[in-house]
Design a protein around this motif. Structure first.
Motif, PDB file in Angstrom:
ATOM      1  N   GLN A  40     -36.117 -10.513  -9.654  1.00 10.20           N
ATOM      2  CA  GLN A  40     -35.408  -9.794  -8.595  1.00 10.20           C
ATOM      3  C   GLN A  40     -34.697  -8.538  -9.096  1.00 10.20           C
ATOM      4  O   GLN A  40     -34.624  -7.536  -8.391  1.00 10.20           O
ATOM      5  CB  GLN A  40     -34.388 -10.733  -7.940  1.00 10.20           C
ATOM      6  CG  GLN A  40     -34.990 -11.916  -7.202  1.00 10.20           C
ATOM      7  CD  GLN A  40     -35.100 -13.153  -8.081  1.00 10.20           C
ATOM      8  OE1 GLN A  40     -35.205 -13.054  -9.305  1.00 10.20           O
ATOM      9  NE2 GLN A  40     -35.075 -14.325  -7.467  1.00 10.20           N
ATOM     10  N   TYR A  41     -34.146  -8.595 -10.274  1.00 11.29           N
ATOM     11  CA  TYR A  41     -33.373  -7.493 -10.869  1.00 11.29           C
ATOM     12  C   TYR A  41     -34.198  -7.007 -12.059  1.00 11.29           C
ATOM     13  O   TYR A  41     -33.984  -7.415 -13.187  1.00 11.29           O
ATOM     14  CB  TYR A  41     -32.005  -8.032 -11.294  1.00 11.29           C
ATOM     15  CG  TYR A  41     -31.041  -7.043 -11.918  1.00 11.29           C
ATOM     16  CD1 TYR A  41     -30.172  -6.296 -11.116  1.00 11.29           C
ATOM     17  CD2 TYR A  41     -30.955  -6.887 -13.299  1.00 11.29           C
ATOM     18  CE1 TYR A  41     -29.246  -5.422 -11.693  1.00 11.29           C
ATOM     19  CE2 TYR A  41     -30.039  -6.018 -13.876  1.00 11.29           C
ATOM     20  CZ  TYR A  41     -29.195  -5.287 -13.067  1.00 11.29           C
ATOM     21  OH  TYR A  41     -28.273  -4.426 -13.638  1.00 11.29           O
ATOM     22  N   LEU A  42     -35.180  -6.152 -11.788  1.00 13.46           N
ATOM     23  CA  LEU A  42     -36.168  -5.798 -12.807  1.00 13.46           C
ATOM     24  C   LEU A  42     -35.609  -4.768 -13.775  1.00 13.46           C
ATOM     25  O   LEU A  42     -35.957  -3.578 -13.748  1.00 13.46           O
ATOM     26  CB  LEU A  42     -37.453  -5.285 -12.167  1.00 13.46           C
ATOM     27  CG  LEU A  42     -38.608  -5.054 -13.150  1.00 13.46           C
ATOM     28  CD1 LEU A  42     -38.969  -6.314 -13.908  1.00 13.46           C
ATOM     29  CD2 LEU A  42     -39.819  -4.486 -12.440  1.00 13.46           C
ATOM     30  N   SER A  43     -34.779  -5.261 -14.674  1.00 15.41           N
ATOM     31  CA  SER A  43     -34.171  -4.405 -15.694  1.00 15.41           C
ATOM     32  C   SER A  43     -35.061  -4.239 -16.916  1.00 15.41           C
ATOM     33  O   SER A  43     -34.762  -3.422 -17.795  1.00 15.41           O
ATOM     34  CB  SER A  43     -32.835  -5.014 -16.134  1.00 15.41           C
ATOM     35  OG  SER A  43     -33.058  -6.315 -16.666  1.00 15.41           O
ATOM     36  N   VAL A  44     -36.158  -5.004 -16.999  1.00 16.67           N
ATOM     37  CA  VAL A  44     -36.953  -5.061 -18.228  1.00 16.67           C
ATOM     38  C   VAL A  44     -37.374  -3.688 -18.738  1.00 16.67           C
ATOM     39  O   VAL A  44     -37.202  -3.390 -19.924  1.00 16.67           O
ATOM     40  CB  VAL A  44     -38.172  -5.987 -18.044  1.00 16.67           C
ATOM     41  CG1 VAL A  44     -38.961  -6.086 -19.348  1.00 16.67           C
ATOM     42  CG2 VAL A  44     -37.734  -7.379 -17.597  1.00 16.67           C
ATOM     43  N   PHE A  56     -34.865 -12.756   2.064  1.00 17.54           N
ATOM     44  CA  PHE A  56     -34.411 -11.462   1.569  1.00 17.54           C
ATOM     45  C   PHE A  56     -32.909 -11.474   1.326  1.00 17.54           C
ATOM     46  O   PHE A  56     -32.439 -11.037   0.263  1.00 17.54           O
ATOM     47  CB  PHE A  56     -34.765 -10.348   2.555  1.00 17.54           C
ATOM     48  CG  PHE A  56     -34.246  -8.992   2.136  1.00 17.54           C
ATOM     49  CD1 PHE A  56     -34.959  -8.196   1.260  1.00 17.54           C
ATOM     50  CD2 PHE A  56     -33.024  -8.532   2.613  1.00 17.54           C
ATOM     51  CE1 PHE A  56     -34.474  -6.955   0.855  1.00 17.54           C
ATOM     52  CE2 PHE A  56     -32.528  -7.298   2.219  1.00 17.54           C
ATOM     53  CZ  PHE A  56     -33.258  -6.510   1.345  1.00 17.54           C
ATOM     54  N   ASP A  57     -32.145 -11.955   2.299  1.00 18.19           N
ATOM     55  CA  ASP A  57     -30.684 -11.950   2.163  1.00 18.19           C
ATOM     56  C   ASP A  57     -30.245 -12.777   0.965  1.00 18.19           C
ATOM     57  O   ASP A  57     -29.384 -12.357   0.178  1.00 18.19           O
ATOM     58  CB  ASP A  57     -30.031 -12.494   3.439  1.00 18.19           C
ATOM     59  CG  ASP A  57     -30.103 -11.509   4.597  1.00 18.19           C
ATOM     60  OD1 ASP A  57     -30.383 -10.317   4.351  1.00 18.19           O
ATOM     61  OD2 ASP A  57     -29.890 -11.936   5.745  1.00 18.19           O
ATOM     62  N   ARG A  58     -30.823 -13.968   0.815  1.00 20.29           N
ATOM     63  CA  ARG A  58     -30.462 -14.841  -0.304  1.00 20.29           C
ATOM     64  C   ARG A  58     -30.816 -14.181  -1.633  1.00 20.29           C
ATOM     65  O   ARG A  58     -30.002 -14.106  -2.552  1.00 20.29           O
ATOM     66  CB  ARG A  58     -31.187 -16.169  -0.165  1.00 20.29           C
ATOM     67  CG  ARG A  58     -31.061 -17.076  -1.385  1.00 20.29           C
ATOM     68  CD  ARG A  58     -31.787 -18.403  -1.138  1.00 20.29           C
ATOM     69  NE  ARG A  58     -31.712 -19.271  -2.309  1.00 20.29           N
ATOM     70  CZ  ARG A  58     -32.634 -19.332  -3.261  1.00 20.29           C
ATOM     71  NH1 ARG A  58     -33.708 -18.539  -3.187  1.00 20.29           N
ATOM     72  NH2 ARG A  58     -32.499 -20.154  -4.278  1.00 20.29           N
ATOM     73  N   SER A  59     -32.039 -13.692  -1.729  1.00 23.42           N
ATOM     74  CA  SER A  59     -32.516 -13.087  -2.970  1.00 23.42           C
ATOM     75  C   SER A  59     -31.717 -11.840  -3.321  1.00 23.42           C
ATOM     76  O   SER A  59     -31.313 -11.644  -4.469  1.00 23.42           O
ATOM     77  CB  SER A  59     -34.002 -12.744  -2.824  1.00 23.42           C
ATOM     78  OG  SER A  59     -34.499 -12.137  -3.993  1.00 23.42           O
ATOM     79  N   ARG A  60     -31.470 -11.014  -2.329  1.00 20.58           N
ATOM     80  CA  ARG A  60     -30.754  -9.765  -2.561  1.00 20.58           C
ATOM     81  C   ARG A  60     -29.315 -10.020  -3.010  1.00 20.58           C
ATOM     82  O   ARG A  60     -28.833  -9.408  -3.973  1.00 20.58           O
ATOM     83  CB  ARG A  60     -30.771  -8.924  -1.282  1.00 20.58           C
ATOM     84  CG  ARG A  60     -29.949  -7.654  -1.326  1.00 20.58           C
ATOM     85  CD  ARG A  60     -30.633  -6.542  -2.051  1.00 20.58           C
ATOM     86  NE  ARG A  60     -29.735  -5.404  -2.245  1.00 20.58           N
ATOM     87  CZ  ARG A  60     -30.101  -4.264  -2.804  1.00 20.58           C
ATOM     88  NH1 ARG A  60     -31.324  -4.094  -3.226  1.00 20.58           N
ATOM     89  NH2 ARG A  60     -29.231  -3.291  -2.953  1.00 20.58           N
ATOM     90  N   GLU A  61     -28.626 -10.935  -2.339  1.00 19.37           N
ATOM     91  CA  GLU A  61     -27.214 -11.163  -2.663  1.00 19.37           C
ATOM     92  C   GLU A  61     -27.055 -11.853  -4.006  1.00 19.37           C
ATOM     93  O   GLU A  61     -26.249 -11.425  -4.837  1.00 19.37           O
ATOM     94  CB  GLU A  61     -26.546 -11.998  -1.565  1.00 19.37           C
ATOM     95  CG  GLU A  61     -25.133 -12.470  -1.892  1.00 19.37           C
ATOM     96  CD  GLU A  61     -24.135 -11.352  -2.174  1.00 19.37           C
ATOM     97  OE1 GLU A  61     -23.095 -11.636  -2.812  1.00 19.37           O
ATOM     98  OE2 GLU A  61     -24.383 -10.201  -1.766  1.00 19.37           O
ATOM     99  N   LEU A  62     -27.823 -12.932  -4.233  1.00 14.76           N
ATOM    100  CA  LEU A  62     -27.621 -13.728  -5.439  1.00 14.76           C
ATOM    101  C   LEU A  62     -28.100 -13.028  -6.708  1.00 14.76           C
ATOM    102  O   LEU A  62     -27.498 -13.210  -7.775  1.00 14.76           O
ATOM    103  CB  LEU A  62     -28.332 -15.081  -5.309  1.00 14.76           C
ATOM    104  CG  LEU A  62     -27.783 -16.059  -4.274  1.00 14.76           C
ATOM    105  CD1 LEU A  62     -28.587 -17.353  -4.292  1.00 14.76           C
ATOM    106  CD2 LEU A  62     -26.310 -16.349  -4.501  1.00 14.76           C
ATOM    107  N   PHE A  63     -29.174 -12.254  -6.603  1.00 14.02           N
ATOM    108  CA  PHE A  63     -29.797 -11.761  -7.825  1.00 14.02           C
ATOM    109  C   PHE A  63     -29.799 -10.244  -7.980  1.00 14.02           C
ATOM    110  O   PHE A  63     -30.177  -9.750  -9.038  1.00 14.02           O
ATOM    111  CB  PHE A  63     -31.235 -12.285  -7.912  1.00 14.02           C
ATOM    112  CG  PHE A  63     -31.309 -13.778  -7.880  1.00 14.02           C
ATOM    113  CD1 PHE A  63     -30.818 -14.531  -8.925  1.00 14.02           C
ATOM    114  CD2 PHE A  63     -31.844 -14.434  -6.783  1.00 14.02           C
ATOM    115  CE1 PHE A  63     -30.866 -15.916  -8.894  1.00 14.02           C
ATOM    116  CE2 PHE A  63     -31.905 -15.814  -6.741  1.00 14.02           C
ATOM    117  CZ  PHE A  63     -31.411 -16.563  -7.798  1.00 14.02           C
TER     118      PHE A  63
END
Length: 275
Positions: free
Chosen positions: A149-153, A92-99
């Motif tokens: 991760q960043y669902l902007s679509v 979670f931490d990796r995914s949240r911070e990076l993306f």
């Protein structure tokens, strides 16, 4: 002209435009942790530099980005030097911070940002391009979205069209991306950088504070509609979706190598349409 040294990106400033170029063409500019960290540093430097009025983002070589780095030698060596915390907390931490956190910072940089996209713009490539204010696409551009991760679509294109594309998992070429409103303009591949820089230098002559207020007002409109809250919630659904690929009854065959199943499905769909 000024420049700053990085390992995975190029950075220079000319005519009040900061040019940031991801520079891993051998790996189709796959997004390693180091590349994302250096992008974050570059956007921070450009945002603080009073000589920079506009930021232009490019990818070196034939492709803007093939997406997340799923295990190049450089990325594996970096993970050995700087291991992630194990378990869901680390994921979670990796995914949240990076993306999510980084991408949101780039979206909110207080200066106009423009992406020049050519070739593949897959998953993480879409994420980074979407965070920019303006997208120019070469006629070679091929966009592929997902429940990433960043669902902007569904903010980039109409929600019904977003469902159609993501349900099927198919590429969007430059012409369709323009029709959908995902990109602002399409140019011949050889003219992409010059067209982007011409536009960037033109708006760089405007007052920086006025540009900042315009951007803030438009971003605030999206935030008032729930953009930030949606991205936060959708990130959790992404983690569940990724975890579901490990289920014994997962419907798709996991391809050999490091390509994600839905990316493989998109290439299968593309090959079928092209035959």
């Amino acid at each position: 002209m000024s420049d700053t040294n990085f390992d995975t990106i190029l950075y220079e400033v000319e005519n009040h435009v900061a040019r940031i170029t991801t520079n891993r063409p051998r790996y189709r500019n796959a997004q390693s942790r180091l590349l994302l960290e250096e992008l974050d540093d570059a956007f921070r430097i450009a945002s603080k530099d009073v000589d920079v009025h506009v930021i232009a983002l490019f990818g070196a070589g034939e492709h803007f980005s093939g997406g997340h780095d799923l295990g190049t030698p450089d990325e594996r060596a970096d993970q050995e030097r700087r291991p992630y915390q194990s378990g869901m907390r680390g994921r979670f931490d990796r995914s949240r911070e990076l993306f999510v956190e980084m991408t949101m910072r780039w979206r909110n940089v207080p200066k106009p940002t423009i992406a020049g996209v050519q070739g593949y713009c897959i998953f993480g490539g879409w994420i980074v391009a979407s965070a920019m204010d303006i997208i120019y696409a070469a006629d070679s551009a091929m966009f592929l979205g997902a429940n990433f991760q960043y669902l902007s679509v569904p903010w980039d294109i109409h929600p019904r069209k977003a469902k159609e594309l993501l349900f099927e998992s198919r590429f969007v070429d430059a012409a369709e991306a323009l029709e959908l409103g995902l990109v602002n303009r399409v140019t011949p591949a050889g003219d992409l950088q010059s067209e982007v820089l011409e536009y960037a230098e033109r708006i760089a002559t405007n007052d920086p504070f006025q540009m900042r207020m315009i951007k803030l007002a438009i971003n605030q409109m999206q935030d008032a509609q729930g953009f930030h809250g949606h991205i936060t919630a959708a990130h959790l659904m992404h983690l569940l979706s990724a975890e579901g690929e490990r289920d014994p009854d997962y419907a798709l065959k996991v391809p050999e190598g490091r390509r994600r199943p839905m990316v493989e499905r998109a290439f299968e769909n593309y090959r079928r349409r092209s035959s």
